[in-house]
Design a protein around this motif. Sequence first.
Motif, PDB file in Angstrom:
ATOM      1  N   LYS A  99       0.929  -1.405   0.065  1.00 60.13           N
ATOM      2  CA  LYS A  99      -0.022   0.237   0.255  1.00 60.13           C
ATOM      3  C   LYS A  99       0.912   0.599   0.303  1.00 60.13           C
ATOM      4  O   LYS A  99       1.861   1.507   0.797  1.00 60.13           O
ATOM      5  CB  LYS A  99      -0.704  -0.165   1.273  1.00 60.13           C
ATOM      6  CG  LYS A  99      -1.735  -0.352   1.266  1.00 60.13           C
ATOM      7  CD  LYS A  99      -2.873  -0.735   2.178  1.00 60.13           C
ATOM      8  CE  LYS A  99      -4.261   0.329   2.202  1.00 60.13           C
ATOM      9  NZ  LYS A  99      -5.055   0.359   2.917  1.00 60.13           N
ATOM     10  N   PHE A 100       0.306   1.887  -0.725  1.00 51.49           N
ATOM     11  CA  PHE A 100       1.508   3.203  -0.860  1.00 51.49           C
ATOM     12  C   PHE A 100       0.488   4.790  -1.144  1.00 51.49           C
ATOM     13  O   PHE A 100      -1.117   4.361  -1.266  1.00 51.49           O
ATOM     14  CB  PHE A 100       1.466   3.529  -2.873  1.00 51.49           C
ATOM     15  CG  PHE A 100       2.993   2.034  -2.469  1.00 51.49           C
ATOM     16  CD1 PHE A 100       4.249   1.870  -1.567  1.00 51.49           C
ATOM     17  CD2 PHE A 100       2.042   1.369  -2.779  1.00 51.49           C
ATOM     18  CE1 PHE A 100       5.016   1.195  -2.139  1.00 51.49           C
ATOM     19  CE2 PHE A 100       3.009   0.081  -3.085  1.00 51.49           C
ATOM     20  CZ  PHE A 100       4.536  -0.407  -2.316  1.00 51.49           C
ATOM     21  N   MET A 101       0.643   5.972  -1.422  1.00 49.52           N
ATOM     22  CA  MET A 101       0.043   6.881  -1.138  1.00 49.52           C
ATOM     23  C   MET A 101      -1.155   6.801  -2.238  1.00 49.52           C
ATOM     24  O   MET A 101      -0.578   6.815  -3.691  1.00 49.52           O
ATOM     25  CB  MET A 101       0.821   8.635  -1.355  1.00 49.52           C
ATOM     26  CG  MET A 101       1.257   8.806   0.054  1.00 49.52           C
ATOM     27  SD  MET A 101       1.714  10.335  -0.173  1.00 49.52           S
ATOM     28  CE  MET A 101       1.157  11.585  -0.225  1.00 49.52           C
ATOM     29  N   SER A 102      -2.265   7.270  -2.510  1.00 50.94           N
ATOM     30  CA  SER A 102      -2.794   7.504  -3.618  1.00 50.94           C
ATOM     31  C   SER A 102      -2.007   8.205  -4.927  1.00 50.94           C
ATOM     32  O   SER A 102      -1.175   9.303  -4.740  1.00 50.94           O
ATOM     33  CB  SER A 102      -4.190   8.005  -3.587  1.00 50.94           C
ATOM     34  OG  SER A 102      -4.804   8.361  -4.526  1.00 50.94           O
ATOM     35  N   GLU A 103      -2.371   7.778  -5.956  1.00 47.22           N
ATOM     36  CA  GLU A 103      -1.787   8.314  -6.965  1.00 47.22           C
ATOM     37  C   GLU A 103      -2.978   9.325  -7.344  1.00 47.22           C
ATOM     38  O   GLU A 103      -2.909  10.074  -8.151  1.00 47.22           O
ATOM     39  CB  GLU A 103      -1.923   7.368  -8.770  1.00 47.22           C
ATOM     40  CG  GLU A 103      -0.549   6.600  -8.044  1.00 47.22           C
ATOM     41  CD  GLU A 103      -0.622   5.129  -8.248  1.00 47.22           C
ATOM     42  OE1 GLU A 103      -1.840   4.778  -9.565  1.00 47.22           O
ATOM     43  OE2 GLU A 103      -0.012   4.294  -8.126  1.00 47.22           O
ATOM     44  N   ASP A 104      -4.469  10.217  -7.010  1.00 45.51           N
ATOM     45  CA  ASP A 104      -4.979  11.055  -7.226  1.00 45.51           C
ATOM     46  C   ASP A 104      -4.733  11.871  -6.323  1.00 45.51           C
ATOM     47  O   ASP A 104      -4.452  11.765  -5.612  1.00 45.51           O
ATOM     48  CB  ASP A 104      -6.164  10.054  -7.492  1.00 45.51           C
ATOM     49  CG  ASP A 104      -7.491  11.644  -7.134  1.00 45.51           C
ATOM     50  OD1 ASP A 104      -7.583  12.003  -8.289  1.00 45.51           O
ATOM     51  OD2 ASP A 104      -8.087  11.937  -6.042  1.00 45.51           O
ATOM     52  N   PRO A 105      -4.244  13.228  -7.013  1.00 45.43           N
ATOM     53  CA  PRO A 105      -3.968  14.691  -6.333  1.00 45.43           C
ATOM     54  C   PRO A 105      -5.228  14.768  -4.566  1.00 45.43           C
ATOM     55  O   PRO A 105      -5.116  14.949  -3.525  1.00 45.43           O
ATOM     56  CB  PRO A 105      -4.118  15.330  -6.755  1.00 45.43           C
ATOM     57  CG  PRO A 105      -5.132  15.446  -8.104  1.00 45.43           C
ATOM     58  CD  PRO A 105      -4.339  13.699  -7.969  1.00 45.43           C
ATOM     59  N   SER A 147      -7.629  12.447  -3.107  1.00 42.54           N
ATOM     60  CA  SER A 147      -7.658  11.654  -2.524  1.00 42.54           C
ATOM     61  C   SER A 147      -5.839  11.408  -1.772  1.00 42.54           C
ATOM     62  O   SER A 147      -6.136  11.366  -0.423  1.00 42.54           O
ATOM     63  CB  SER A 147      -7.541  10.101  -2.978  1.00 42.54           C
ATOM     64  OG  SER A 147      -9.181   9.982  -3.915  1.00 42.54           O
ATOM     65  N   ARG A 148      -5.173  12.071  -2.187  1.00 43.59           N
ATOM     66  CA  ARG A 148      -3.854  11.896  -1.771  1.00 43.59           C
ATOM     67  C   ARG A 148      -3.955  13.155  -0.769  1.00 43.59           C
ATOM     68  O   ARG A 148      -3.436  12.980   0.574  1.00 43.59           O
ATOM     69  CB  ARG A 148      -2.556  12.433  -2.663  1.00 43.59           C
ATOM     70  CG  ARG A 148      -1.640  12.236  -1.402  1.00 43.59           C
ATOM     71  CD  ARG A 148      -0.480  12.925  -2.887  1.00 43.59           C
ATOM     72  NE  ARG A 148      -0.161  12.019  -4.096  1.00 43.59           N
ATOM     73  CZ  ARG A 148      -0.263  12.234  -5.333  1.00 43.59           C
ATOM     74  NH1 ARG A 148      -0.959  14.000  -5.446  1.00 43.59           N
ATOM     75  NH2 ARG A 148      -0.910  12.057  -6.182  1.00 43.59           N
ATOM     76  N   ALA A 149      -4.086  14.464  -0.831  1.00 45.60           N
ATOM     77  CA  ALA A 149      -4.514  15.195   0.045  1.00 45.60           C
ATOM     78  C   ALA A 149      -5.597  15.016   1.319  1.00 45.60           C
ATOM     79  O   ALA A 149      -5.221  15.455   2.600  1.00 45.60           O
ATOM     80  CB  ALA A 149      -5.073  16.732  -0.728  1.00 45.60           C
ATOM     81  N   THR A 150      -6.617  13.983   0.908  1.00 46.81           N
ATOM     82  CA  THR A 150      -7.864  13.466   1.899  1.00 46.81           C
ATOM     83  C   THR A 150      -6.498  12.768   2.856  1.00 46.81           C
ATOM     84  O   THR A 150      -6.682  12.672   4.179  1.00 46.81           O
ATOM     85  CB  THR A 150      -8.781  13.352   1.230  1.00 46.81           C
ATOM     86  OG1 THR A 150      -9.029  14.079   0.737  1.00 46.81           O
ATOM     87  CG2 THR A 150      -9.292  12.402   2.053  1.00 46.81           C
ATOM     88  N   GLY A 151      -6.254  11.919   2.229  1.00 49.15           N
ATOM     89  CA  GLY A 151      -5.242  11.205   2.763  1.00 49.15           C
ATOM     90  C   GLY A 151      -4.045  11.770   4.102  1.00 49.15           C
ATOM     91  O   GLY A 151      -4.140  11.439   5.099  1.00 49.15           O
ATOM     92  N   ILE A 152      -3.479  12.741   3.376  1.00 53.29           N
ATOM     93  CA  ILE A 152      -2.880  13.483   4.431  1.00 53.29           C
ATOM     94  C   ILE A 152      -3.484  14.151   5.665  1.00 53.29           C
ATOM     95  O   ILE A 152      -3.369  14.473   6.322  1.00 53.29           O
ATOM     96  CB  ILE A 152      -2.136  14.932   3.609  1.00 53.29           C
ATOM     97  CG1 ILE A 152      -1.106  13.231   2.700  1.00 53.29           C
ATOM     98  CG2 ILE A 152      -1.115  15.747   4.676  1.00 53.29           C
ATOM     99  CD1 ILE A 152      -0.090  14.927   1.248  1.00 53.29           C
ATOM    100  N   ALA A 153      -4.105  14.628   5.103  1.00 51.33           N
ATOM    101  CA  ALA A 153      -5.401  16.231   6.468  1.00 51.33           C
ATOM    102  C   ALA A 153      -5.786  15.330   7.174  1.00 51.33           C
ATOM    103  O   ALA A 153      -6.225  15.667   8.393  1.00 51.33           O
ATOM    104  CB  ALA A 153      -6.355  16.742   4.761  1.00 51.33           C
ATOM    105  N   GLN A 154      -6.634  13.635   7.400  1.00 45.59           N
ATOM    106  CA  GLN A 154      -6.939  13.044   7.919  1.00 45.59           C
ATOM    107  C   GLN A 154      -6.392  12.324   8.795  1.00 45.59           C
ATOM    108  O   GLN A 154      -7.170  11.454   9.146  1.00 45.59           O
ATOM    109  CB  GLN A 154      -8.392  12.170   7.171  1.00 45.59           C
ATOM    110  CG  GLN A 154      -9.875  13.193   6.069  1.00 45.59           C
ATOM    111  CD  GLN A 154      -9.974  13.642   7.159  1.00 45.59           C
ATOM    112  OE1 GLN A 154     -10.595  13.083   8.608  1.00 45.59           O
ATOM    113  NE2 GLN A 154     -10.222  15.489   7.072  1.00 45.59           N
ATOM    114  N   LEU A 155      -4.911  12.503   8.624  1.00 45.98           N
ATOM    115  CA  LEU A 155      -3.826  11.535   9.330  1.00 45.98           C
ATOM    116  C   LEU A 155      -4.102   9.910   8.613  1.00 45.98           C
ATOM    117  O   LEU A 155      -4.033   9.326   9.556  1.00 45.98           O
ATOM    118  CB  LEU A 155      -3.717  11.705  10.084  1.00 45.98           C
ATOM    119  CG  LEU A 155      -3.930  12.206  10.890  1.00 45.98           C
ATOM    120  CD1 LEU A 155      -3.448  12.658  12.654  1.00 45.98           C
ATOM    121  CD2 LEU A 155      -2.513  13.374  10.025  1.00 45.98           C
TER     122      LEU A 155
END
Length: 357
Positions: free
Chosen positions: A67-73, A75-83
């Motif tokens: 598993k890695f960071m999302s390739e969609d910007p 979704s990636r921003a959401t993953g970062i903001a939501q920890l």
Amino acid sequence: MPQIDLIPTPTDINADWLAQHLGRSVSGVTAKPVGTGQVGATYRFLLADTDPDARGQASLPGSLIGKFMSEDPVSRATGIAQLSYVREVKFYQTYGNTKPLPIPLARYAAIDEASHEFALIMDDFPGHRPGNQLLPATLEEAKLAMVAAASIHAAWWGDAGLDTHIWLNGSHAASGMNVDALFEMLWPAFCARYGDQINDQIRATGQAYLGRINAWISQRAGPRCLTHGDFRPDNMLFHEGDAAHPIVIVDWQTAGVGNGATDIAYYLGTALTPERRRTHERALVHLWIDQLVKAGVPEADTQSLWDTYRRDALAGFLMGVLASMIVAQTPRGDAMFLAMCARAAAMVEDHGSVGLI
């Protein structure tokens, strides 16, 4: 797990990387995207052995999941903001490999907490079938889910250490979120996006909870335990013929601390059709409770769990609304979130959940 250096990307997971970090000698690695996750990117790595004895020595299977960071910007921003990325890696580093749980074993878990770049390499279960939120869960799948939930909830039941982690959702150490404000901002957008796809029951449920969600969260009662937070079919793998692993629970980006009945309400309210839930929910909730007691949870701690289950019917509905607005939009995602909201709204009405706040 090994010492962490640079965070690998999917293309970095090759024969040299496996030899260096996992002690596995292979002649080649083939990567293939898998899954339907909307916040992370998941790959299956097929391993070609150079030395057949290496598999036994390293106790590694013929394939691994990464598993890695999302390739969609978005979704990636959401993953970062939501920890989300931090939470899943920390879960595996802190809890995931420490007790026998129905989850994949993590072979490598690393994150750069500044950038949130991460890599999580886990055992694969290629013979298991993934659950599907769009297909209502069967009764047998629901029973397996209850047993799995009980083992997870019982493992750290009443453990005060859970509330020392700022990365666990709901932890006393974490900063609180104004969920009312978030819901009030996103609910109109949800209604605008889905229009006449929203039935009257969904619309009435959303309106009823405006300005009341923070109160719902603050009134949650104990005993507290480790919770999954997104306990639904898409995050489960099934193989009834595998006696050791008939069900495997994945995706710990929403791991938290709270009342385990919330996970159960989330699952039964969103995974089953309303008709199947009404027929079987009492028996399924009691199966979960019986398994908790069997695992050592005091019976006295289980006396109010049915009431908490009824009150927390909102859990699946809330996730359906909020998640649909903060991850990349896809046709499958739209169908999934609408199904979750429709099923959960029916549960809210059945149990009079709004009136229990």
